[in-house]
Design a protein around this motif. Structure first.
Motif, PDB file in Angstrom:
ATOM      1  N   UNK A 277       0.818  -1.224   0.000  1.00 39.00           N
ATOM      2  CA  UNK A 277       0.000   0.000   0.000  1.00 39.00           C
ATOM      3  C   UNK A 277       0.847   1.268   0.000  1.00 39.00           C
ATOM      4  N   UNK A 278       2.029   1.170  -0.563  1.00 42.52           N
ATOM      5  CA  UNK A 278       2.892   2.344  -0.658  1.00 42.52           C
ATOM      6  C   UNK A 278       3.481   2.796   0.673  1.00 42.52           C
ATOM      7  N   UNK A 279       3.318   2.000   1.715  1.00 45.68           N
ATOM      8  CA  UNK A 279       3.838   2.366   3.027  1.00 45.68           C
ATOM      9  C   UNK A 279       5.263   1.854   3.223  1.00 45.68           C
ATOM     10  N   UNK A 280       6.007   2.537   4.081  1.00 47.39           N
ATOM     11  CA  UNK A 280       7.313   2.046   4.520  1.00 47.39           C
ATOM     12  C   UNK A 280       7.129   1.300   5.844  1.00 47.39           C
ATOM     13  N   UNK A 281       7.845   0.194   5.978  1.00 46.32           N
ATOM     14  CA  UNK A 281       7.714  -0.605   7.202  1.00 46.32           C
ATOM     15  C   UNK A 281       8.716  -0.150   8.261  1.00 46.32           C
ATOM     16  N   UNK A 282       8.258  -0.245   9.501  1.00 47.12           N
ATOM     17  CA  UNK A 282       9.149  -0.095  10.652  1.00 47.12           C
ATOM     18  C   UNK A 282       9.037  -1.405  11.428  1.00 47.12           C
ATOM     19  N   UNK A 283      10.041  -2.268  11.280  1.00 49.01           N
ATOM     20  CA  UNK A 283      10.016  -3.593  11.894  1.00 49.01           C
ATOM     21  C   UNK A 283      10.747  -3.526  13.232  1.00 49.01           C
TER      22      UNK A 283
END
Length: 843
Positions: A277-283
Motif C-alpha cells: 500500500x505504498x507504506x514504509x515498514x518499521x520492523x
C-alpha cells in the motif's frame, strides 16, 4: 540470485564432496548460503537422497522454505518443505526439508541411520544454540559409525572463535565472499543510558531517533526509499516502542510491524514481506532477524545493542533472564541487515568507544543454559556424560550435574545415568521432562483409579506451561485452563492425548478440576518447588530458593503453594512467581505424602552455644515438624560440627598466630624446597579436609568452648613426620640467634616474606641480611628504636648501613642519647644495653 557470491563456490563444493563427506563453508552475510546454495543443490545429479537443512529459528525455517519453493515454482510441502515444532509441511518425496535444530535430534533418535537423508546442512552454526551443538555432535556420531556416506556441510558467517576445524580436522574448508552494500554507521548513546546502562531508560531515546531518521529527508534521503529495522532485547521493549511510535508516526505512511518468536506465523510473515500500500515498514524485532532471515526492503537499522540472555542457575534449577550487551560479531550481523539489497544506514545507540569493549563473539549456550533437554537426549543416545559426545565446547559441569540429578528425581534415568523405560516414554512425548513425568504418572493413576479426567487435566496444565503466549489472569494456574485448550496450545494438548492414547472430555476436565487435583499434578512435575509461606519475605521453596508473589494476588497469603513457573531476574534477591497452585496441608498426609521424608538432623544452637540433634519431617529444605533426640549419635554430632565449620569458617577453631605462621612456613617450603613433599594446609585445603585432620578429635566435643580448646597448631604440626619438622625448623626457623644472645623472632607473611624484628643496636656488626632456605630466601630486617618502634625496613642490610642509616642516626641520636649510634655500624659490636652499660661490660 545469479549474482550471489556463493554461486562461485558451487563447482569447488561439488568437488569437495566428491573427495570428502565433511565440508566447512565460511560465507559472510549476503553470500546466499541459506537460499542460493540449497536451491542449486537440488540440481545436482549426484544427490539422490534428501537434503536436510537446519535453521536456528522457526521463522527463518518457514521463510527460507517458502522462498526456495517459489524459486522452484512449486508449493511448499512438495519438493521443498519445512518442519518446525507444532507444524510440518513436507512429505516422503520432499527433496529439500528445512527444519529447526531440535527436529534433527528427534529424527536421529528415532532413526540413527537417517534413512533416505544424504546431506545435512548446518546453517548459521556460529550462533551456537544448544540444539546446534547437539545436532552436530549426533550427526558426527552417526557419520563415524552407521553412515560413512552421510554428507555434512557446516556453514558459518564467521569461523572466528569457532573450533570447527578442531572437531572436524579432516573437513575441507571453503570460503565465500559476502555480498553486502556499504552501510554508513552512526553512534548515538543517550545520556541516561550511559548512566544507567539499561535499555529500559532508552526506549524513548530509541523512539525519538527513529522518528528523527524517518523525518530526515536531507542527510538520509538516499536511504528513505526503504524500510527500517530496529533491534530490541525482547517482546516487552518491542511493545513499549510500538506504543511510542504509534502516537508519533503517520500510520498512513508507515506500518509498524513487531517480530518475535511467539507471534503467530501470519503476523511474522507480515513483518518479513515487502511493504504494501505504498507504506514504509518499521520492523521492531528481537535477534530473530539477526541472521538467516532477509526482511524485504530494509535500508535502515537502529540497534539498541542489547539482547535478553537466559542463564541457568544450577543451585535453584531455574533460568534467569538478564539483559546483556551484544557482541561485536552480533553488532556486525545486525548492521549488515541494512546493506543486503542496497546501500544502507545503521545507527547504534551506544558510543564508539564502548563498541571496542564489546565481546568479540557470543558465548555458546552450552556454557550458561539449562541442559536438561540436552542431557535427556544424551541419555536416550546411551551416553552418561556430554563429554562422551564430540561437542564443539565442553558443557558447564554444574549445569550438567543439575540436569542429571533432576532426571534421576523424575525417574527418567537410574543411578547409573541409564535411561529407564519411564524415561523413554517421557522422551517420546516431546515436552520438558518435568511435564512428561507428570503426564505419565497421571495416566498410570487414571488407569488404576478410574479418574480419567486426571490425565486430561495433566495435558491441559502442560499446555498452559508450554504456551508461548498467555493472558494475564493472576498467579493461580487454574485461571488459565480454558485458554490452554485453544489455538496452538490446544493443538499440543490434543497431540499429547493422542500419544498417551486417552480421549477425555476436555470441557469436563476443566469443569471438574479441583485445587487439590491441580496441586497434586503440579507437585509431580515440580516436587522441588513446593513452597511454604514465610511471612513478609514471601515463600521458601523446597530447593531452598526464596520467591515472592504480588501482594494483591489472591494466592499471596496462603500457607502452601506449588510453584509451576517462576523466574529469577538480575538485581532481585528473590524469584518472581508467575504460575502456582494452592496446597491443602492435609495432602501431605495423603496424596502428597511421597514428598515428605524423615531424617535425623544435627545442628548448632546459637542461643545455647551447643550442638543438638532432632528427628525432622521435611520437604526438601522445608521443615514440617521436629522432635528432639535425647542421645544423638556421636557420628551425627561430628558431622554437624564439620558442617558448621564449613558454613561459618575456620574462625570457630583456635586458629591462632602459631597456626598462621605454620601455614605460611609450609607454603614457602612447598615453593622453595622441592626435595621434600610438603602438605598443603591453606585455609581452603583445611576446609576441604576437615574430616581427615580434625574429625578424629571431635568425638567428645559438644560445645563451642570445647571446640575452641582444641590445639589446632599441634594437630597440624603432627601431620609432619619428625624428620620433616626438623627440616622445616632448619630451613624456616621461627627465631634467629643474634650476636647479643637475643633470639629474635621471624614472622612469615602470606606474601612469602620472612620478617625479623630487632632493635637496631643489636644488628650492629652485621654486614648482610640473614638468608634462609639454603640461601633462597633473604630475610627482611625490621630495625627498631630503643623503644621498639620501627625505624627502617630493609632486605639489604649492607646498603642500609651505607645510606639510609645516616639520616636515621641524625634523628635518633638526639632522641636517644644514651644509646649507641656509631659512625661505622657495620664494624661495631652489637649491644642490648645503653652506651654506659656497654662500656662497663667491655671493660
Amino acid at each position: 540470485m545469479d549474482q550471489l557470491p556463493v554461486l562461485s563456490l558451487l563447482a569447488p563444493l561439488r568437488e569437495a564432496f566428491s573427495q570428502h563427506h565433511q565440508v566447512i563453508l565460511e560465507a559472510p552475510t549476503g553470500a546466499g548460503k541459506s537460499t542460493a546454495l540449497p536451491l542449486a543443490m537440488l540440481n545436482w545429479d549426484e544427490l539422490k537422497g534428501k537434503i536436510l537443512m537446519l535453521e536456528p529459528r522457526r521463522v527463518a525455517a518457514r521463510s527460507v522454505a517458502h522462498y526456495i519453493a517459489s524459486q522452484r515454482g512449486c508449493k511448499v510441502g512438495e519438493e521443498v518443505g519445512y518442519r518446525v515444532r507444532g507444524e510440518s509441511r513436507s512429505q516422503a518425496s520432499t527433496r529439500l526439508e528445512i527444519v529447526t535444530e531440535g527436529i534433527l535430534t528427534r529424527m536421529i533418535q528415532q532413526d540413527p541411520e537417517l534413512t533416505g537423508i544424504e546431506m545435512i546442512i548446518f546453517d548459521e552454526i556460529h550462533e551456537r544454540h544448544l540444539t546446534t551443538d547437539l545436532g552436530l555432535a549426533l550427526a558426527l556420531e552417526i557419520q563415524g559409525s552407521f553412515r560413512e556416506d552421510l554428507k555434512i556441510l557446516a556453514m558459518s558467517a564467521t569461523l572466528s572463535g569457532l573450533p570447527l576445524t578442531d572437531l572436524m580436522p579432516d573437513a575441507i574448508s571453503l570460503k565465500s565472499e559476502g555480498r553486502s552494500f556499504p552501510v554508513e554507521i552512526a553512534y548515538r548513546a543517550s545520556s541516561s543510558q550511559q548512566k544507567n546502562r539499561s535499555p529500559h531508560h532508552c526506549i524513548e531515546h530509541m523512539g525519538r531517533c527513529i522518528v528523527d531518521m524517518l523525518a530526515d529527508d536531507s542527510q538520509l534521503s538516499q536511504y528513505s526509499h526503504g524500510s527500517l529495522l530496529a533491534f530490541l532485547p525482547g517482546q516487552g521493549e518491542i511493545m513499549k516502542l510500538q506504543e511510542f511510535l504509534s502516537s508519533r508516526l503517520d500510520l498512513n505512511q508507515f506500518s509498524i510491524c513487531p517480530l518475535y518468536g511467539s507471534l503467530p506465523p501470519k503476523v511474522q510473515d507480515r513483518a518479513i514481506a515487502a511493504a504494501s500500500d505504498g507504506k514504509r515498514k518499521v520492523v521492531l524485532s528481537t535477534n530473530v532477524a539477526e541472521s538467516s532471515l532477509t526482511i524485504d526492503g530494509i535500508t535502515m537499522v537502529v540497534d539498541s545493542g542489547y539482547k535478553r540472555q537466559a542463564s541457568f542457575n544450577a543451585r535453584t534449577g531455574v533460568t534467569r533472564l538478564s539483559l546483556k550487551r551484544i557482541s561485536q560479531a552480533s553488532a556486525a550481523q545486525r548492521c549488515g541487515r541494512a546493506g543486503r539489497l542496497a546501500p544502507g544506514y545503521c545507527m547504534r545507540l551506544w558510543s564508539q568507544e564502548e563498541q571496542g569493549r564489546l565481546l568479540k563473539a557470543d558465548e555458546p549456550e552450552v556454557l550458561h543454559s539449562d541442559l536438561i533437554p540436552m542431557v535427556l537426549d544424551a541419555a536416550c543416545w546411551g551416553v552418561k556424560s556430554l563429554a562422551e559426545l564430540p561437542m564443539l565446547t565442553a558443557a558447564s559441569k554444574p549445569n550438567e550435574s543439575a540436569a542429571w540429578e533432576l532426571l534421576k528425581m523424575l525417574e527418567v534415568v537410574d543411578k547409573q545415568r541409564q535411561i529407564t523405560s519411564h524415561g523413554r516414554q517421557a522422551y517420546e512425548l516431546g515436552c520438558h521432562p518435568r511435564l512428561a513425568h507428570m503426564l505419565l504418572k497421571a495416566k498410570s493413576l487414571a488407569q488404576n483409579s478410574g479418574e480419567h479426567e486426571l490425565v486430561g487435566l495433566a495435558c491441559i496444565l502442560a499446555g498452559t506451561l508450554e504456551s508461548r503466549s498467555r493472558g494475564r489472569h493472576g498467579i493461580d494456574i487454574g485461571g488459565y485452563l480454558r485458554e490452554a485448550v485453544q489455538g496452538e496450545s490446544g493443538q499440543q494438548v490434543r497431540q499429547w492425548m493422542k500419544k498417551l492414547k486417552v480421549n477425555p472430555d476436555l470441557s469436563a476436565c476443566i469443569a471438574e478440576a479441583s485445587n487439590e487435583d491441580i496441586a497434586f499434578l503440579l507437585a509431580l512435575a515440580f516436587p522441588d518447588r513446593v513452597a511454604k509461606n514465610r511471612g513478609v519475605s514471601g515463600y521458601l521453596l523446597a530447593n531452598g530458593t526464596g520467591v515472592t508473589l504480588p501482594e494483591h494476588d489472591a494466592l499471596s497469603s496462603v500457607d502452601w503453594l506449588v510453584v509451576a513457573d517462576f523466574q529469577e531476574n538480575e538485581g532481585r534477591t528473590s524469584g518472581r512467581v508467575y504460575l502456582a497452585a494452592q496446597i491443602d496441608t492435609a495432602a501431605f498426609k495423603s496424596r502428597l505424602a511421597f514428598l515428605v521424608t524423615k531424617q535425623e538432623h544435627c545442628g548448632w544452637d546459637d542461643t545455647k552455644g551447643r550442638f543438638y540433634a532432632e528427628t525432622q519431617q521435611r520437604i526438601g529444605q522445608i521443615v514440617l515438624s521436629k522432635t528432639a533426640v535425647s542421645k544423638p549419635d556421636p557420628k551425627q554430632i561430628k558431622s554437624a560440627i564439620i558442617e558448621q565449620i564449613r558454613t561459618k569458617g575456620l574462625g570457630l577453631l583456635n586458629m591462632n598466630d602459631k597456626v598462621l605462621q605454620l601455614q605460611n612456613r609450609l607454603a614457602l617450603a612447598a615453593t622453595l624446597d622441592k626435595d621434600q613433599s610438603w602438605p598443603d594446609i591453606s585455609d581452603d585445603q583445611l576446609i576441604d579436609t576437615l574430616t581427615d585432620w580434625l574429625g578424629p578429635y571431635l568425638s567428645d566435643v559438644r560445645s563451642l568452648s570445647q571446640l575452641k580448646s582444641l590445639d589446632c597448631y599441634n594437630l597440624l604440626l603432627n601431620q609432619l613426620e619428625w624428620n620433616a619438622q626438623q627440616r622445616l625448623d632448619t630451613l624456616f626457623p621461627c627465631h634467629w640467634p643474634m650476636a647479643t644472645g637475643t633470639r629474635a623472632g621471624i614472622t612469615y607473611d602470606d606474601g612469602g616474606r620472612a620478617l625479623l624484628s630487632v632493635r637496631l643496636q643489636e644488628a650492629l656488626g652485621m654486614a648482610l641480611s640473614p638468608v634462609l632456605a639454603n640461601g633462597k630466601l633473604t630475610v627482611t630486617m625490621e630495625l627498631l628504636s630503643p623503644a621498639h618502634r620501627p625505624l627502617a625496613l630493609t632486605a639489604d642490610l649492607a646498603s642500609f648501613w651505607q645510606g639510609p642509616y645516616v639520616e636515621v642516626k641524625k634523628e635518633m641520636k638526639g632522641r636517644y642519647p644514651k644509646h649507641l649510634w656509631p659512625d661505622d655500624p657495620a664494624n661495631t659490636l652489637p649491644t642490648r644495653f645503653t652506651k654506659k652499660k656497654t662500656l662497663n661490660q667491655n671493660l
